[in-house]
Design a protein around this motif. Structure first.
Motif, short mmCIF file in Angstrom:
data_model
loop_
_atom_site.label_atom_id
_atom_site.label_comp_id
_atom_site.label_asym_id
_atom_site.label_seq_id
_atom_site.Cartn_x
_atom_site.Cartn_y
_atom_site.Cartn_z
N VAL A 1 0.80 -1.24 0.00
CA VAL A 1 0.00 0.00 0.00
C VAL A 1 0.82 1.29 0.00
CG1 VAL A 1 -1.98 -1.11 1.12
CG2 VAL A 1 -0.26 0.02 2.53
N CYS A 2 2.14 1.18 -0.15
CA CYS A 2 2.93 2.41 -0.10
C CYS A 2 2.52 3.32 -1.28
CB CYS A 2 4.42 2.10 -0.18
SG CYS A 2 5.38 3.60 0.11
N GLY B 1 0.22 4.11 20.93
CA GLY B 1 -0.30 3.91 19.57
C GLY B 1 0.49 2.82 18.85
N PRO C 1 1.69 2.68 12.26
CA PRO C 1 3.03 2.60 11.66
C PRO C 1 4.08 3.43 12.40
CG PRO C 1 1.36 2.81 9.97
CD PRO C 1 0.64 2.95 11.26
N GLU D 1 -2.17 0.89 23.57
CA GLU D 1 -3.04 1.03 22.39
C GLU D 1 -4.49 1.13 22.87
OE1 GLU D 1 -2.97 1.30 18.88
OE2 GLU D 1 -5.13 1.36 19.31
N SER D 2 -5.18 2.13 22.35
CA SER D 2 -6.57 2.34 22.81
C SER D 2 -7.52 1.26 22.30
CB SER D 2 -7.06 3.71 22.38
OG SER D 2 -7.06 3.80 20.97
N GLY E 1 -8.29 1.20 8.90
CA GLY E 1 -8.70 2.05 7.79
C GLY E 1 -8.54 1.33 6.46
N GLY F 1 2.31 8.32 19.18
CA GLY F 1 2.03 8.04 17.76
C GLY F 1 0.55 7.74 17.63
N VAL G 1 -13.47 7.36 8.00
CA VAL G 1 -12.62 6.46 8.79
C VAL G 1 -13.44 5.61 9.74
CG1 VAL G 1 -10.35 7.57 8.70
CG2 VAL G 1 -12.07 8.45 10.27
N VAL H 1 -8.89 7.81 1.14
CA VAL H 1 -9.90 7.34 2.11
C VAL H 1 -11.26 7.28 1.41
CG1 VAL H 1 -11.01 7.80 4.32
CG2 VAL H 1 -8.59 8.34 4.03
N GLN I 1 -9.02 14.11 8.18
CA GLN I 1 -9.13 13.78 9.60
C GLN I 1 -8.31 14.75 10.43
OE1 GLN I 1 -9.30 10.98 6.93
NE2 GLN I 1 -7.52 10.31 8.06
N PHE J 1 -6.55 13.50 24.59
CA PHE J 1 -5.42 13.00 25.39
C PHE J 1 -4.66 14.12 26.09
CE2 PHE J 1 -3.21 14.50 21.78
CZ PHE J 1 -1.93 14.79 22.22
N ASP K 1 0.98 10.75 11.86
CA ASP K 1 -0.15 11.63 11.50
C ASP K 1 -0.48 12.65 12.59
OD1 ASP K 1 -0.39 10.27 9.15
OD2 ASP K 1 -2.42 9.49 9.51
N ALA L 1 4.95 8.11 8.31
CA ALA L 1 4.77 7.81 9.75
C ALA L 1 5.92 6.92 10.24
CB ALA L 1 3.43 7.14 9.98
#
Ligand SMILES: Cc1cc2nc3c(=O)[nH]c(=O)nc-3n(C[C@H](O)[C@H](O)[C@H](O)COP(=O)(O)OP(=O)(O)OC[C@H]3O[C@@H](n4cnc5c(N)ncnc54)[C@H](O)[C@@H]3O)c2cc1C
Length: 659
Positions: free
Chosen positions: A207-208, A265, A268, A288-289, A300, A351, A376, A407, A509, A515, A549, A560
């Motif tokens: 996906v780059c 986070g 990436p 990580e949330s 995503g 991140g 998203v 997106v 976004q 936070f 991001d 990222a």
């Protein structure tokens, strides 16, 4: 601004030797060439297109020698002119610097240098002797004068090897090197080159956004080398060895075994930061949330472009290296920054991405209406609820997606796969201005997404708390602004309505700010991203770093990951030296970027036209009903053939400074 005393670049000679410094004209390209680092003036710059001398007392022979030493070291040895020729030139220059050579050696150097340039098989050899030839061609008498009266040797030379594709890549992956290894059939070595930069090779290979391919010089012959597909090839081919490798990997000895770092986070940026910190031997915990790792790459990017299994395997490298991922831990909800400091983390990396959808600001818009979803959030629901948990989703028959980026394309293509019968994509400019990858636009068109260019929503039609349609206006393109982007204005009385059960704004976004607590000391930019020192990525709070991001705003995976790596380096410096070190490589990269506008395009050597490998895809009529991966892998033979197309455009650059 640095002023050129003399030099020659791509055959354009500048000679100001007989002028006073105030008489010399300034060139904006050299506005950043005064100092290499604080208090260290740049005296000269050499590259594959020529050289520039900024101070009178440069020892030219020594500068050429140091440049050629690096070239000779980098010569791969596959073709004789470069392998042998660069060594001979180096030896002859050494003799001249040592005053054991003869003035006639300059003539011999010129003959050999010309031969190396004209007959070498790759970009390194073809450019390795350009600087020396330009100096001999236009300023030979300066070299002869130096043989009689040598200039002082008190100068420092830094050399730098790069290529246009490497410079374009935010992570500076050594693309020609991993392609060279494919040519040689050494696939593990090839993957090793990529893993030096980040662990998500197969993900990036799918996906780059391919900054490298946009910079590829092969486009001047036929088509860019399939750099992305080759990355996917080696990553998939060598997938079996990765975990074995990392399970036996011995990280570096950290200065202090008790130092531990919190990463917030698992996108990436966080994964790349954790990876490099683990490789440096630190203890790393990642908070990580969500209940799943991977950030936008997992929640995503749709499964048909990036299978979750592929991403999951690459993220598991973090745990293989000893990192701990703590799920459902949201900064700002389950913990605050000060908790991390109190728990003894010596540094923190943020991140956290940019996940909050932007509203379109049109009449009747309300995120609470049934049938309204931010892009998203819509993709997250598909990935998490529908694909992972098999939960049904009611989307209706008609959908309007608003936006022109990747997106928006992902939302539209995913909606088709969720059995939405009619998917309309609305974009206010023309197709030419669309920021989405052209391959994504074409794929969406082939699958049957209905595009409405030069169209903008003005109102959402709502009845009984549900979306019923979208009112739209036709737009006209105006004159381009300074940045080349055209303004758009609504055309009077051009309104029309598209009936719809669902509307998806996918127009960007923002960072979710929940936070931040003013007590934390982490300041934000006025546009809502986290404020950092761009050289160190340290936030306004000491010991807290940020990247990805949440710093750049919505960007790309590879940007990222590059910031994650950079932050890991800064954290290491901060913990071991108490300050962040100057990075000569980054500075060299800046100088190389500054001289780019002076580089002429065009390939001056004969290259056989060979079009790039055609990637096989699932048929659009079949794939639009499935989340199965659309692009199929290439074969070993195809990989060999594609690798051969790389022209290996390596260039050596050097900078002469006082210290
Ligand atoms: C639909 C879509 C398609 C895309 N397609 C591409 C593409 O094809 N190619 C490409 O290069 N880029 C693409 N991108 C962009 C790319 O995915 C992002 O630029 C990249 O993921 C950013 O990485 P990051 O680590 O900065 O943030 P993210 O990937 O967003 O990761 C942030 C992580 O932090 C976690 N988090 C957030 N807040 C908190 C908190 N308070 N506490 C703890 N954890 C938290 C999140 O759950 C997430 O796991 C796409 C993005 C989207 C949305």
């Amino acid at each position: 601004m640095a002023k050129v005393i003399f030099g020659s670049w791509d055959g354009k000679v500048i000679d100001n030797r007989n002028r006073q410094i105030f008489e010399i004209e300034e060139h904006p390209e050299f506005s950043d060439f005064d100092e290499f680092n604080a208090g260290n003036p740049i005296k000269a710059f050499f590259g594959g297109h020529g050289f520039f001398i900024f101070e009178k007392n440069v020892n030219l022979l020594d500068a050429l020698l140091q440049y050629m030493e690096r070239v000779a070291k980098e010569s791969c040895g596959k073709c004789t002119p470069c392998r042998v020729g660069t060594q001979i030139i180096k030896r002859k220059l050494q003799a001249l610097v040592d005053r054991t050579g003869r003035p006639e050696d300059l003539d011999e150097i010129e003959i050999i240098a010309k031969h190396v340039k004209d007959t070498s098989l790759c970009g390194l050899g073809q450019t390795a002797t350009v600087a020396i030839l330009e100096m001999l061609g236009s300023f030979r008498e300066a070299l002869v004068a130096e043989l009689a009266t040598p200039a002082p040797l008190a100068q420092h030379c830094r050399t730098y090897l790069s290529a246009p594709c490497i410079e374009a890549c935010p992570s500076k992956v050594d693309v020609p090197k991993y392609i060279d290894y494919i040519k040689d059939g050494k696939f593990t070595h090839s993957l090793g080159v990529i893993l030096q930069k980040y662990p998500m090779a197969a993900t990036c290979g799918r996906v780059c956004v391919r900054f490298c391919e946009m910079a590829c010089r092969r486009t001047q012959v036929d088509e860019a080398v399939g750099i992305k597909v080759l990355k996917r090839f080696v990553a998939d081919h060598e997938q079996g060895v990765i975990n074995e490798w990392f399970s036996t990997y011995k990280p570096a000895e950290p200065k202090d075994k008790n130092l531990k770092i919190a990463v917030v986070g698992t996108g990436p940026a966080g994964i790349a930061a954790a990876y490099h910190l683990l490789l440096k031997g630190y203890r790393v915990d990642i908070f990580e949330s969500k209940p799943v790792p991977g950030g936008m790459a997992a929640t995503g990017i749709p499964e048909y472009r990036l299978p979750k299994e592929v991403l999951g395997k690459e993220i598991s490298i973090i745990e293989t290296l000893g990192g701990r991922i703590l799920y459902n831990q949201k900064l700002g909800r389950d913990l605050v920054l000060n908790d991390l400091v109190e728990k003894g983390y010596n540094a923190v990396f943020l991140g956290i991405g940019a996940h909050k959808g932007k509203m379109m600001r049109v009449a009747e818009e309300d995120p609470e209406i049934e049938g309204y979803d931010f892009g998203v959030d819509f993709l997250l629901r598909i990935n998490h609820d529908y694909i992972d948990r098999g939960m049904p989703m009611e989307l209706g028959e008609k959908m309007v997606v608003v936006g022109g980026g990747n997106v928006a394309m992902d939302c539209a293509r995913s909606a088709l796969r969720m059995n939405v019968k009619e998917v309309h994509l609305v974009y206010r400019r023309s197709q030419k201005e669309m920021p989405a990858d052209h391959e994504e636009i074409e794929a969406a068109m082939k699958e049957g997404v209905i595009f409405h260019f030069l169209t903008n929503p003005t109102r959402i039609l709502v009845a009984d708390g549900k979306v019923r349609g979208v009112e739209l206006n036709k737009m006209a393109l105006g004159e381009p602004d300074e940045g080349g982007r055209c303004s758009v204005t609504p055309i009077a009385e051009s309104e029309f309505v598209l009936e719809a059960d669902h509307v998806i704004p996918a127009i960007g976004q923002q960072v979710e700010l929940g936070f931040v607590d003013p007590k934390d000391g982490v300041e934000l930019e006025s546009w809502g991203t986290i404020k950092v020192n761009p050289s160190s990525l340290m936030t306004t709070r000491n010991g807290v770093f940020a990247g990805g991001d949440c710093v750049t705003g919505p960007a790309t995976l590879v940007q990222a990951m590059a910031q994650g790596e950079k932050a890991a380096q800064s954290i290491d410096d901060y913990l071991t030296l108490g300050r962040v070190r100057f990075q000569p490589r980054d500075r060299m990269s800046q100088l190389v970027a500054d001289v780019q506008p002076m580089i002429s395009t065009g390939i001056s050597i004969p290259v056989k036209h060979e079009y790039r490998v055609k990637i096989k895809e699932l048929d659009p009529m079949i794939r639009k009903e499935l989340f199965e991966e659309v692009e199929k892998p290439i074969s070993v033979d195809e990989a060999y053939a594609e690798a051969q197309r790389c022209m290996r455009c390596y260039r050596v650059y050097s900078v002469i400074t006082e210290q």
